[in-house]
Design an enzyme around this catalytic site. Structure first.
Site, PDB file in Angstrom:
ATOM      1  N   HIS A 283       0.824  -1.202   0.000  1.00  0.00           N
ATOM      2  CA  HIS A 283       0.000   0.000   0.000  1.00  0.00           C
ATOM      3  C   HIS A 283       0.865   1.261   0.000  1.00  0.00           C
ATOM      4  CE1 HIS A 283       0.305  -0.515   4.512  1.00  0.00           C
ATOM      5  NE2 HIS A 283       0.458   0.796   4.447  1.00  0.00           N
TER       6      HIS A 283
ATOM      7  N   ASP B  57      -0.202  -7.363   0.333  1.00  0.00           N
ATOM      8  CA  ASP B  57       0.305  -6.056   0.768  1.00  0.00           C
ATOM      9  C   ASP B  57       1.832  -6.066   0.789  1.00  0.00           C
ATOM     10  OD1 ASP B  57       0.446  -3.469   1.579  1.00  0.00           O
ATOM     11  OD2 ASP B  57      -0.475  -3.762   3.552  1.00  0.00           O
TER      12      ASP B  57
ATOM     13  N   SER C  15       4.269   1.012   8.584  1.00  0.00           N
ATOM     14  CA  SER C  15       3.903   0.152   7.461  1.00  0.00           C
ATOM     15  C   SER C  15       5.123  -0.306   6.688  1.00  0.00           C
ATOM     16  CB  SER C  15       2.966   0.887   6.502  1.00  0.00           C
ATOM     17  OG  SER C  15       1.642   0.795   6.924  1.00  0.00           O
TER      18      SER C  15
END
Length: 363
Positions: A209, A240, A322
Site C-alpha cells: 500500500h 500487501d 507500514s
C-alpha cells in the site's frame, strides 16, 4: 524521524497517498489462551514434527498446532485416537470441539457474508473459534448484523468492538519518502533483498500500500534527502507488498534489521511465522516492539480493498510503521501491513509470499 547512515536498518518508505482503512477483526484482546493438557505427555515436539502430525491425521481430526507460553508445541485433536497418536509421538495433545476443517468452512462462509470495510475476521485456533472484529467506523446497525451473523454459527464465532480505526500504517522504519524532505506518507522498509538469479541486483521490500499508494512517484529518498532508488512494483489490495530498486552506489545495503542506535539484528533466512510464536518488529515510528502471533491467515477489509492471508499479532505499531520488518532471531517473517493502535493489534503480510512473487531473497 532519524536519518539512516545505511539501509541495513528497517528503513521507511513513503507514499503520496494516505490510505484510510476501516477496522479489522482480530481475536479478542481479552481472550485467554487455553492451557495445554500436559498430563499425558512430557516435553513437546518440534514445529516440523507437529506439522507432520497434523498433516498425517488430517484437518478433520485436528484443530491446529501452536507454541504454548512455555515454548512447547501443542497439537489440537478432536478424538481419543488422534490424541494417542500425538502423545505416542512425544507431543502434547489438547482435545477441542471443532476441527480445522470445520473452522475453515465457517471462515470461508464469513468471507462470503462480510463485505463491509472496517471489519476483519479469521480462525483463532488457540481458542478453537473464529473472530469478527469491527472498528469504530462500523455503524451500530452493521455491528448488530455482525452479532446476529456470529450467533448463527452456534457459538463458534465471537464478535468484538475495537477501540479505534484500523489503518495501514503509512510512514515507516528508518525512513525514505517520495516527498523529498517530508514525512508525509512515509513508510518503513522491511528488508534489503536481492534477485535470486542476480545477487548483485539489490532491492528493498516494503508494504504494497506504500508503493501502490504513491501513484505516479518513481524516486525515493531517505530522511536526509538522499536519493535511494526507484519504485519497482506493488501488490495491493489482495496482498500487501511492494518493491523499491536500490539505485545509489554510495549507500551501504547490508542485510540486517535496525533495532536502535548502534544495535542491529542480522537476518540470514526467511520463513513463515508460527502460531503462538514471539515475534518482533522494527519501524521508525514506534521503534522495536515484540508480541505474539495470535492468528494466521486472517482477512482484513480495508477501505481500499480486501487483503487476505495476514498474520495477526499483539505487538504495538502505529502510522509510520507500514512495511517494517517482522522477525524472530535471524529469521525474516513478514512486513507490517496495518492495525488498530488503540488495541495494540497489528496485521502482518507474510514475507515468503512476497519474496516468491518477486523472485528475491533476504541476505
Amino acid at each position: 524521524m532519524n536519518t539512516i547512515p545505511s539501509l541495513r536498518r528497517a528503513a521507511a518508505v513513503a507514499t503520496t497517498a494516505i490510505l484510510a482503512v476501516a477496522g479489522l477483526a482480530v481475536p479478542s484482546a481479552a481472550s485467554a489462551r487455553p492451557a495445554a493438557d500436559t498430563s499425558s505427555a512430557p516435553a513437546g515436539i518440534t514445529r516440523q514434527a507437529a506439522s507432520a502430525l497434523v498433516e498425517r491425521l488430517g484437518a478433520d481430526r485436528t484443530g491446529g498446532a501452536w507454541l504454548d507460553r512455555s515454548g512447547r508445541m501443542v497439537v489440537a485433536v478432536t478424538d481419543a485416537a488422534a490424541e494417542q497418536a500425538v502423545v505416542g509421538a512425544g507431543g502434547i495433545a489438547q482435545r477441542v470441539t471443532r476441527s480445522t476443517a470445520e473452522l475453515n468452512a465457517i471462515n470461508a462462509t464469513l468471507g462470503q457474508q462480510i463485505a463491509m470495510p472496517g471489519v476483519a475476521f479469521g480462525v483463532d485456533s488457540i481458542n478453537n473459534k473464529l473472530f469478527i472484529d469491527a472498528d469504530t467506523t462500523v455503524s451500530t446497525e452493521d455491528y448488530q448484523r455482525l452479532v446476529e451473523l456470529a450467533a448463527s454459527h452456534d457459538g463458534a464465532v465471537t464478535v468484538r468492538r475495537m477501540r479505534g480505526e484500523l489503518k495501514p500504517f503509512i510512514q515507516g522504519g528508518r525512513f525514505i519518502t517520495p516527498n523529498r524532505g517530508s514525512e508525509i506518507g512515509s513508510c518503513s522498509v522491511g528488508f534489503n533483498v536481492r534477485k535470486k538469479d542476480n545477487p548483485n541486483s539489490l532491492y528493498m521490500i516494503t508494504a504494497g500500500h506504500c508503493t501502490v499508494g504513491a501513484s505516479g512517484v518513481s524516486d525515493w529518498y531517505d530522511g536526509i534527502g538522499q536519493y535511494v532508488g526507484y519504485d519497482a512494483g506493488g501488490n495491493f489490495p489482495g496482498n500487501d507488498f511492494g518493491l523499491i530498486k536500490h539505485n545509489n552506489a554510495s549507500l551501504s545495503k547490508p542485510g540486517n534489521v535496525w533495532i536502535s542506535e548502534g544495535v542491529v539484528r542480522d537476518v540470514t533466512h526467511s520463513r513463515d511465522a508460527g502460531l503462538g510464536e514471539t515475534v518482533c518488529h522494527s519501524g521508525w515510528k514506534t521503534g522495536y516492539r515484540c508480541g505474539e502471533v495470535l492468528a494466521r491467515n486472517t482477512t482484513a477489509n480495508y477501505r481500499e480493498g480486501r487483503v487476505t492471508g495476514l498474520d495477526y499479532t499483539s505487538f504495538c505499531a502505529a502510522g509510520g510503521d507500514s512495511g517494517g520488518s517482522v522477525f524472530h532471531g535471524d529469521a525474516a517473517l513478514g512486513l507490517v501491513s496495518g492495525g488498530i493502535p488503540e488495541d495494540c493489534r497489528t496485521y502482518v503480510q507474510p514475507l515468503n509470499e512476497a519474496l516468491a512473487w518477486y523472485d528475491v531473497e533476504v541476505y
